[in-house]
Design a protein around this motif. Structure first.
Motif, mmCIF file in Angstrom:
data_model
loop_
_atom_site.group_PDB
_atom_site.id
_atom_site.type_symbol
_atom_site.label_atom_id
_atom_site.label_comp_id
_atom_site.label_asym_id
_atom_site.label_seq_id
_atom_site.Cartn_x
_atom_site.Cartn_y
_atom_site.Cartn_z
ATOM 1 N N TYR A 31 0.871 -1.179 0.000
ATOM 2 C CA TYR A 31 0.000 0.000 0.000
ATOM 3 C C TYR A 31 0.895 1.211 0.000
ATOM 4 C CZ TYR A 31 1.001 0.934 4.956
ATOM 5 O OH TYR A 31 1.621 1.245 6.139
ATOM 6 N N ARG A 406 -7.128 -5.029 3.658
ATOM 7 C CA ARG A 406 -6.441 -4.595 2.442
ATOM 8 C C ARG A 406 -5.922 -5.800 1.655
ATOM 9 N NH1 ARG A 406 -2.720 -1.278 4.590
ATOM 10 N NH2 ARG A 406 -4.128 0.487 4.642
ATOM 11 N N ALA A 410 -6.786 -6.845 -2.100
ATOM 12 C CA ALA A 410 -5.715 -7.032 -3.078
ATOM 13 C C ALA A 410 -5.852 -8.362 -3.805
ATOM 14 C CB ALA A 410 -4.363 -6.950 -2.373
ATOM 15 N N PHE A 425 -5.972 1.856 -0.802
ATOM 16 C CA PHE A 425 -4.543 1.555 -0.785
ATOM 17 C C PHE A 425 -3.664 2.770 -0.513
ATOM 18 C CE2 PHE A 425 -6.340 -2.171 -2.597
ATOM 19 C CZ PHE A 425 -5.498 -3.203 -2.226
ATOM 20 N N VAL A 438 -2.209 1.456 -8.608
ATOM 21 C CA VAL A 438 -2.386 0.356 -7.656
ATOM 22 C C VAL A 438 -2.636 -0.946 -8.404
ATOM 23 C CG1 VAL A 438 -3.838 -0.576 -5.814
ATOM 24 C CG2 VAL A 438 -3.242 1.852 -5.811
#
Length: 461
Positions: A31, A406, A410, A425, A438
């Motif tokens: 991140y 997160r 992802a 992120f 990202v």
């Protein structure tokens, strides 16, 4: 010998505490700045075109080695970087311990210093990981200051003088990168002052030490001149224009940044609802800076040891640097962010060492007012850092939940929109291409089986 083991035990325990904290509050997964790093350097970490660039010194060469080791041994696990950061913090504690042993600092005062060093007021740097070389830089800074102090006080060890010539190049060009400015200026100023104070043999040595720091800084600035500025700041005018328009902003920014050394910025924002408490704490810490500088001069402490005064100057200059470099974000609370605690704590360490050395002095017994001021300063920093650390320990599970969420996002990034990626992120949210960047970084990780995709690739094979 037992005393030596006892003093080095505290940095070891602090390191273990730091490792416990990062594993309790974080997990693998990219991140923030990792998005830029992945897009810029992965997967071909051996590509010379990415290394031999004009602004290489701004990219911290030590990072390249760390990145290569991380990829080939751990599949680019961000926890590796966090561990490196904590280990470097432990080494900083070890350097402080070496100084305290040499100067016979009482154990209680040394314990207070370790509370400051391992305080979780720097949680943001500890949990991010991408800035692990920041921690390593301060190991080099403290080590350089300690060697300079040994030479000045007549307690030098073999090769110390050679180290003072070589350390600026190693530290500035290989490890510190953009963190070198205050370090270099502090060393140059210190060497200039010591040159003026030194009498007799060895006077010119300090010129050589200062010139080494100056040349290494010049090489860094030359490399930095090729760098392309890429920040997401809202300010568009010059600092002078902003100063004329909102002079009070700079004053509040500067003073409030000092308050973060008593209570961590995030917690302070939750309990302080006006500027007044920030300003009171800020002016209190500034007063301690001024008192410590005055006492160094009044009691001629610098004749016996220059280390505390170097730390005080470094800490104060770091506050100035943050104002000059971060005003562009137009947030007066920006300076209380935990990401700057590592830089600011150098001044606090210098203040506490000054108070301790003067209070414990046997040659000239200090007045009661001096002892009282030392006790008050010690109590304030002790209680403030313990409270901040306690608060952060309680918050660690919540931070871990954010990291886990997160990771889940992802793993499913291909089904998320760019807007969702931008929001979750923490990568330059005000940029239109944030979500795209990202997505690009996560694609690189997935295609190469790195980071959170590493274990999945292992299971497939």
């Amino acid at each position: 010998m037992k005393r030596k083991y006892l003093y080095y035990l505290l940095p070891l325990l602090g390191t273990i505490f730091g490792l416990w904290y990062i594993f309790s509050s974080t997990c693998d997964g990219i991140y923030s700045d990792y998005v830029r790093l992945v897009n810029s350097y992965l997967p071909d970490v051996w590509n010379p075109a990415k290394f031999f660039v004009p602004d290489i010194l701004t990219r911290v060469p030590a990072n390249y080695l760390g990145r290569i080791i991380n990829i080939y041994l751990f599949g680019y696990n961000t926890m590796f970087d966090r561990v490196l950061g904590v280990l470097a913090l432990g080494l900083s504690g070890g350097v402080i311990a070496a100084y305290c042993l040499r100067k016979k600092i009482p154990f209680l005062w040394f314990s207070l210093l370790m509370v400051v060093v391992f305080s979780l007021n720097k949680w943001e740097m500890l949990t991010n990981g991408s800035g692990w070389t920041h921690f390593l830089s301060f190991v080099c800074f403290y080590y350089h200051y300690e060697i300079l102090d040994r030479v000045w006080s007549g307690e030098e060890k073999p090769h110390d003088k050679l180290k003072l010539v070589l350390l600026p190049f190693v530290t500035t060009l290989l490890v510190a990168g953009p963190y070198c400015a205050i370090y270099s200026v502090t060393v140059i100023l210190a060497c200039g002052v010591l040159f003026l104070l030194k009498k007799g043999r060895g006077k010119l040595d300090y010129c050589l030490y200062g010139v080494s720091a100056f040349i290494s800084l010049g090489l860094y600035l030359w490399s930095n001149s090729y760098a392309i500025e890429d920040h997401a700041a809202p300010a568009t005018g010059s600092i002078m224009d902003q100063l004329k328009e909102t002079p009070g902003f700079f004053v509040r920014f500067f003073v409030k940044s000092f308050s973060s050394m008593v209570i961590g910025g995030e917690r302070a924002e939750e309990i302080f609802h006006t500027n007044l408490p920030f300003l009171i704490l800020g002016f209190f810490v500034i007063a301690l800076y001024l008192i410590a500088i005055w006492w160094n001069l009044k009691y001629r402490l610098y004749e016996r040891t220059i280390f505390p005064l170097i730390l005080i100057v470094s800490g104060g200059l770091n506050h100035v640097l943050i104002v000059i470099s971060r005003w562009i974000f137009l947030q007066e609370n920006y300076g209380i962010s935990s990401r700057y605690a590592l830089q600011f704590q150098t001044g606090i360490l210098g203040i506490l060492l000054t108070f301790c050395l003067i209070v414990q002095s046997r040659k000239r017994r200090p007045e009661k007012l001096v002892r009282l001021a030392g006790a008050v300063a010690a109590a304030v920093f002790l209680m403030g850092n313990i409270y901040t650390t306690y608060y952060e320990i309680k918050k660690a599970p919540n931070r871990l939940d954010i990291y886990i969420k997160r990771v889940e996002l992802a793993l499913d990034f291909e089904n998320l929109s760019d807007d969702e990626l931008r929001e979750n992120f923490e990568y330059r949210k005000n940029r239109e291409d944030s979500g795209t960047k990202v997505r690009s970084a996560l694609t690189i990780l997935k295609e190469n089986g790195y980071s959170i995709f590493h274990s999945r690739e292992s299971l497939k094979n």
